[in-house]
Structure formats: structure tokens, C-alpha cells
Design a protein around this motif. Structure first.
Motif, short mmCIF file in Angstrom:
data_model
loop_
_atom_site.label_atom_id
_atom_site.label_comp_id
_atom_site.label_asym_id
_atom_site.label_seq_id
_atom_site.Cartn_x
_atom_site.Cartn_y
_atom_site.Cartn_z
N THR A 7 -9.73 17.15 -40.55
CA THR A 7 -9.07 16.84 -39.73
C THR A 7 -10.28 16.64 -38.11
O THR A 7 -10.26 16.44 -37.34
N SER A 8 -11.16 17.32 -38.87
CA SER A 8 -12.21 17.93 -37.98
C SER A 8 -13.39 18.81 -38.98
O SER A 8 -12.85 19.67 -40.12
N LEU A 9 -14.99 18.17 -38.72
CA LEU A 9 -15.98 19.58 -39.35
C LEU A 9 -17.16 19.44 -38.87
O LEU A 9 -17.39 18.30 -38.11
N ALA A 10 -17.10 20.60 -38.39
CA ALA A 10 -17.61 21.04 -37.28
C ALA A 10 -19.52 20.68 -37.86
O ALA A 10 -20.72 21.02 -37.81
N GLU A 11 -19.44 21.82 -38.75
CA GLU A 11 -20.67 21.48 -39.94
C GLU A 11 -20.83 21.93 -41.63
O GLU A 11 -19.70 22.12 -41.97
N ILE A 12 -21.57 20.69 -41.84
CA ILE A 12 -21.44 20.65 -43.21
C ILE A 12 -23.03 21.26 -43.83
O ILE A 12 -23.92 20.67 -44.01
N GLN A 13 -22.73 21.95 -44.95
CA GLN A 13 -23.94 22.83 -45.62
C GLN A 13 -23.40 22.23 -47.23
O GLN A 13 -23.32 23.24 -47.26
N LEU A 14 -24.38 21.68 -47.61
CA LEU A 14 -24.95 21.18 -49.13
C LEU A 14 -26.33 21.19 -49.41
O LEU A 14 -26.49 21.18 -50.54
N ALA A 15 -26.98 22.07 -48.32
CA ALA A 15 -28.69 21.95 -49.24
C ALA A 15 -28.37 22.55 -50.69
O ALA A 15 -27.72 24.03 -50.56
N PHE A 16 -30.41 22.83 -50.99
CA PHE A 16 -30.37 23.34 -52.38
C PHE A 16 -28.59 23.01 -53.41
O PHE A 16 -29.10 25.03 -53.75
N ASN A 17 -28.34 22.29 -53.71
CA ASN A 17 -27.93 22.30 -54.50
C ASN A 17 -28.37 20.82 -55.41
O ASN A 17 -29.54 20.10 -55.73
N THR A 18 -27.45 20.40 -56.00
CA THR A 18 -28.21 19.25 -57.18
C THR A 18 -27.60 18.11 -57.31
O THR A 18 -27.29 16.95 -57.74
N ILE A 19 -26.98 18.11 -55.93
CA ILE A 19 -26.36 15.83 -55.54
C ILE A 19 -26.53 15.02 -55.07
O ILE A 19 -28.19 14.96 -54.96
N SER A 25 -16.65 6.82 -49.24
CA SER A 25 -15.70 7.70 -49.90
C SER A 25 -15.73 9.35 -49.19
O SER A 25 -14.45 10.12 -49.64
N HIS A 26 -16.54 9.60 -49.72
CA HIS A 26 -16.43 11.07 -49.64
C HIS A 26 -16.02 11.78 -48.27
O HIS A 26 -15.85 12.80 -47.94
N PHE A 27 -17.23 11.00 -47.28
CA PHE A 27 -16.45 10.87 -46.08
C PHE A 27 -15.31 10.64 -45.21
O PHE A 27 -15.37 10.34 -43.98
N GLN A 28 -14.66 9.62 -45.92
CA GLN A 28 -13.91 8.90 -45.27
C GLN A 28 -12.99 9.21 -44.37
O GLN A 28 -12.33 10.95 -44.80
N ASN A 29 -12.07 8.80 -43.02
CA ASN A 29 -11.76 9.28 -42.16
C ASN A 29 -12.39 10.71 -41.68
O ASN A 29 -10.64 11.45 -41.12
N CYS A 30 -13.23 11.68 -42.24
CA CYS A 30 -13.46 12.40 -41.73
C CYS A 30 -14.65 13.30 -40.65
O CYS A 30 -15.68 12.46 -40.44
N PRO A 31 -13.97 12.93 -39.42
CA PRO A 31 -14.95 13.61 -37.66
C PRO A 31 -15.63 14.49 -38.24
O PRO A 31 -15.70 15.63 -37.66
N LEU A 32 -16.80 13.77 -38.35
CA LEU A 32 -18.28 14.98 -38.65
C LEU A 32 -18.80 15.09 -37.40
O LEU A 32 -18.99 13.73 -36.38
N ALA A 33 -19.44 16.37 -36.47
CA ALA A 33 -19.85 16.29 -35.76
C ALA A 33 -20.63 17.81 -35.74
O ALA A 33 -20.06 18.48 -36.54
N GLY A 34 -21.33 18.09 -34.78
CA GLY A 34 -22.47 18.80 -35.55
C GLY A 34 -24.02 19.67 -36.62
O GLY A 34 -24.49 18.14 -35.85
N PHE A 35 -24.04 19.83 -37.36
CA PHE A 35 -25.12 20.30 -38.27
C PHE A 35 -24.39 19.03 -39.46
O PHE A 35 -23.45 19.45 -40.21
#
Length: 117
Positions: A7-19, A25-35
């Protein structure tokens, strides 16, 4: 899928991984805002349109990955990167240290940044 229908995501930190890739489809219908911090991964592909629903951010980085092109599905079209409130020049779109070959003419159409590209 990953953050689908959150429903809301103000920050997503996925740094320093092996993505290796980011799909729409990973962020479908997800209101991203912020970082959005996806730096220092192995990202070689971001599906066109993955971030097309994002209209305003504070900071976005995919630095230090393996990208050869920038998504061209409206991901950075009409995007506003504002930075931190009260601090000038803190907004940032960071694509540094990738393997970018070509940038399409419309990749950054109507992009507004209060800070650095």
C-alpha cells in the motif's frame, strides 16, 4: 511477486546484494516514493516500465551495476526528484559506474531534479 500490491513504500534499500535484474512485476501496483537504493548489485537489466508509476522521489540510485541501457518505458518520464525538504541540491538520480551504451532521446523526458544527475 516481491513488493506487488503493497500500500505504500517510502524507502527501499536493496544495495550491496547480488540482484541480477529488476522486473515490472516486482513493484506492480506499489506506490513507491522517497528513496530507491539499488546500488552495488549485479543489475544488468531493468524491465521497461518497472518504475513508470513513480512520479516523485527523493533519491534514486542504481550506481555500480551492469546496466547497458536505461529503461525506456516511461520510467524516468515526468519524474520529479525533489531531494530532502529544506536542503537544496539533495535530489539525485545516480546511474554512475554502469556499462551504459546508449541513452534514448525520450529516456529522461520532462525529468525534474532538485540536485544532481
Amino acid at each position: 511477486m516481491a513488493f506487488q500490491n503493497c500500500t505504500s513504500l517510502a524507502e527501499i534499500q536493496l544495495a550491496f546484494n547480488t540482484i541480477p535484474l529488476i522486473l515490472k512485476s516486482h513493484f506492480q501496483n506499489c506506490p513507491l516514493a522517497g528513496f530507491i537504493l539499488l546500488n552495488n548489485n549485479d543489475i544488468g537489466y531493468i524491465e521497461d516500465g518497472t518504475f513508470e508509476h513513480v512520479t516523485e522521489l527523493t533519491y534514486f540510485t542504481v550506481a555500480n551495476n551492469k546496466l547497458t541501457h536505461v529503461p525506456n518505458g516511461g520510467d524516468f518520464t515526468d519524474l520529479r526528484i525533489t531531494g530532502l525538504i529544506g536542503l537544496a541540491d539533495t535530489g539525485r538520480l545516480d546511474l554512475s559506474n554502469n556499462r551504459l551504451i546508449v541513452l534514448d532521446d525520450h529516456s529522461f523526458k520532462n525529468l525534474t531534479i532538485n540536485g544532481y544527475l
